[in-house]
Write a protein that holds these residues in place. Structure first.
Motif, PDB file in Angstrom:
ATOM      1  N   ILE A  35       0.677  -1.329  -0.004  1.00 34.51           N
ATOM      2  CA  ILE A  35      -0.229   0.226   0.039  1.00 34.51           C
ATOM      3  C   ILE A  35       1.049   1.078   0.039  1.00 34.51           C
ATOM      4  O   ILE A  35       0.729   2.277  -0.872  1.00 34.51           O
ATOM      5  CB  ILE A  35      -1.022   0.008   1.233  1.00 34.51           C
ATOM      6  CG1 ILE A  35      -2.086  -1.124   0.971  1.00 34.51           C
ATOM      7  CG2 ILE A  35      -1.734   1.236   1.495  1.00 34.51           C
ATOM      8  CD1 ILE A  35      -2.880  -1.440   2.235  1.00 34.51           C
ATOM      9  N   ARG A  36       1.890   1.291   0.900  1.00 38.42           N
ATOM     10  CA  ARG A  36       2.831   2.610   0.668  1.00 38.42           C
ATOM     11  C   ARG A  36       3.574   2.763  -0.398  1.00 38.42           C
ATOM     12  O   ARG A  36       3.549   3.765  -0.783  1.00 38.42           O
ATOM     13  CB  ARG A  36       4.077   2.098   1.788  1.00 38.42           C
ATOM     14  CG  ARG A  36       5.155   3.143   1.771  1.00 38.42           C
ATOM     15  CD  ARG A  36       6.211   2.742   2.845  1.00 38.42           C
ATOM     16  NE  ARG A  36       5.688   2.509   4.066  1.00 38.42           N
ATOM     17  CZ  ARG A  36       6.241   1.418   5.103  1.00 38.42           C
ATOM     18  NH1 ARG A  36       7.204   0.819   4.453  1.00 38.42           N
ATOM     19  NH2 ARG A  36       5.517   1.060   6.159  1.00 38.42           N
ATOM     20  N   ILE A  37       3.807   1.610  -1.331  1.00 40.20           N
ATOM     21  CA  ILE A  37       4.383   1.740  -2.690  1.00 40.20           C
ATOM     22  C   ILE A  37       3.494   2.391  -3.537  1.00 40.20           C
ATOM     23  O   ILE A  37       3.691   3.335  -4.283  1.00 40.20           O
ATOM     24  CB  ILE A  37       5.080   0.453  -3.054  1.00 40.20           C
ATOM     25  CG1 ILE A  37       6.246   0.015  -2.011  1.00 40.20           C
ATOM     26  CG2 ILE A  37       5.444   0.525  -4.553  1.00 40.20           C
ATOM     27  CD1 ILE A  37       6.686  -1.187  -2.489  1.00 40.20           C
ATOM     28  N   GLY A  47       1.111  17.685  -2.725  1.00 42.30           N
ATOM     29  CA  GLY A  47       1.257  16.206  -3.223  1.00 42.30           C
ATOM     30  C   GLY A  47       2.591  15.610  -3.010  1.00 42.30           C
ATOM     31  O   GLY A  47       2.644  14.572  -2.543  1.00 42.30           O
ATOM     32  N   TYR A  48       3.764  16.341  -3.245  1.00 44.35           N
ATOM     33  CA  TYR A  48       4.968  15.943  -3.007  1.00 44.35           C
ATOM     34  C   TYR A  48       5.251  15.540  -1.490  1.00 44.35           C
ATOM     35  O   TYR A  48       5.883  14.591  -1.190  1.00 44.35           O
ATOM     36  CB  TYR A  48       6.075  16.595  -3.802  1.00 44.35           C
ATOM     37  CG  TYR A  48       6.269  16.386  -5.114  1.00 44.35           C
ATOM     38  CD1 TYR A  48       6.284  15.302  -5.675  1.00 44.35           C
ATOM     39  CD2 TYR A  48       6.039  17.507  -5.887  1.00 44.35           C
ATOM     40  CE1 TYR A  48       6.717  15.163  -7.042  1.00 44.35           C
ATOM     41  CE2 TYR A  48       6.358  17.443  -7.234  1.00 44.35           C
ATOM     42  CZ  TYR A  48       6.400  16.368  -7.890  1.00 44.35           C
ATOM     43  OH  TYR A  48       6.652  16.223  -9.052  1.00 44.35           O
ATOM     44  N   ALA A  49       4.949  16.409  -0.531  1.00 44.65           N
ATOM     45  CA  ALA A  49       4.913  16.238   0.822  1.00 44.65           C
ATOM     46  C   ALA A  49       4.039  14.890   1.221  1.00 44.65           C
ATOM     47  O   ALA A  49       4.504  14.339   2.099  1.00 44.65           O
ATOM     48  CB  ALA A  49       4.503  17.656   1.500  1.00 44.65           C
ATOM     49  N   GLY A  50       3.135  14.815   0.734  1.00 49.59           N
ATOM     50  CA  GLY A  50       2.104  13.642   1.067  1.00 49.59           C
ATOM     51  C   GLY A  50       2.997  12.337   0.629  1.00 49.59           C
ATOM     52  O   GLY A  50       2.880  11.424   1.329  1.00 49.59           O
ATOM     53  N   ALA A  51       3.531  12.533  -0.586  1.00 51.02           N
ATOM     54  CA  ALA A  51       4.037  11.149  -0.905  1.00 51.02           C
ATOM     55  C   ALA A  51       5.387  10.964  -0.151  1.00 51.02           C
ATOM     56  O   ALA A  51       5.833   9.947   0.222  1.00 51.02           O
ATOM     57  CB  ALA A  51       4.717  11.417  -2.426  1.00 51.02           C
ATOM     58  N   LEU A  93       0.653   9.505  -5.375  1.00 52.58           N
ATOM     59  CA  LEU A  93       0.708  10.860  -4.829  1.00 52.58           C
ATOM     60  C   LEU A  93       1.564  11.522  -5.887  1.00 52.58           C
ATOM     61  O   LEU A  93       1.420  12.850  -6.269  1.00 52.58           O
ATOM     62  CB  LEU A  93       1.055  11.058  -3.437  1.00 52.58           C
ATOM     63  CG  LEU A  93      -0.196  10.659  -2.715  1.00 52.58           C
ATOM     64  CD1 LEU A  93       0.333  10.592  -1.136  1.00 52.58           C
ATOM     65  CD2 LEU A  93      -1.036  11.612  -2.729  1.00 52.58           C
ATOM     66  N   ALA A  94       2.758  10.945  -6.102  1.00 51.95           N
ATOM     67  CA  ALA A  94       4.078  11.613  -6.884  1.00 51.95           C
ATOM     68  C   ALA A  94       3.506  11.702  -8.272  1.00 51.95           C
ATOM     69  O   ALA A  94       3.671  12.906  -8.891  1.00 51.95           O
ATOM     70  CB  ALA A  94       5.166  10.680  -6.751  1.00 51.95           C
ATOM     71  N   ALA A  95       2.793  10.702  -8.986  1.00 53.17           N
ATOM     72  CA  ALA A  95       2.383  11.117 -10.426  1.00 53.17           C
ATOM     73  C   ALA A  95       1.203  12.245 -10.435  1.00 53.17           C
ATOM     74  O   ALA A  95       1.367  13.029 -11.308  1.00 53.17           O
ATOM     75  CB  ALA A  95       1.563   9.811 -10.726  1.00 53.17           C
TER      76      ALA A  95
END
Length: 97
Positions: free
Chosen positions: A34-36, A78-82, A42-44
Motif C-alpha cells: 500500500i505504501r508503494i 502532493g510531493y509532501a504527502g508522497a 501521489l507522486a504522479a
C-alpha cells in the motif's frame, strides 16, 4: 492381446490438489505494498499538477497565473504527502499489528 489391454478399464485417480499459494505472508507486506502504491499515485498526481501549474504560470494572463500558483502549491502538497506516506502507513501498521 493388444486389444485386451486397450479395452480393459483402468482406475481413474484424482490429481493431487495444488498447494495453496498465498499472495502475501504478513500484514507488514500488505502495508508495504500500500505504501508503494500510495507514494506512486501521489507522486504522479503531484507531477501532473506541477506540469499544469508551470504552463499556467508561464502563460502571462493574470487569471491563469493565479491558477498556476494554486496548481504549484497543490504539487508541493502532493510531493509532501508522497514523502510522508511511509511514516503514516508505518503508524497505521503499528496500530494493526
Amino acid at each position: 492381446m493388444a486389444l485386451a489391454v486397450v479395452a480393459t478399464p483402468h482406475a481413474a485417480y484424482a490429481a493431487e490438489p495444488a498447494p495453496v499459494m498465498l499472495a502475501v505472508d504478513s500484514i507488514a507486506e500488505v502495508v508495504g505494498n500500500i505504501r508503494i502504491w500510495m507514494m506512486g499515485i501521489l507522486a504522479a498526481w503531484a507531477t501532473l499538477c506541477l506540469t499544469v501549474g508551470f504552463f499556467r504560470y508561464t502563460s502571462g494572463e493574470p487569471g491563469e497565473v493565479e491558477k498556476g500558483k494554486l496548481a504549484l502549491r497543490s504539487a508541493a502538497i502532493g510531493y509532501a504527502g508522497a514523502l510522508l506516506a511511509p511514516l503514516l502507513l508505518t503508524i497505521v501498521g503499528e496500530w494493526v499489528a
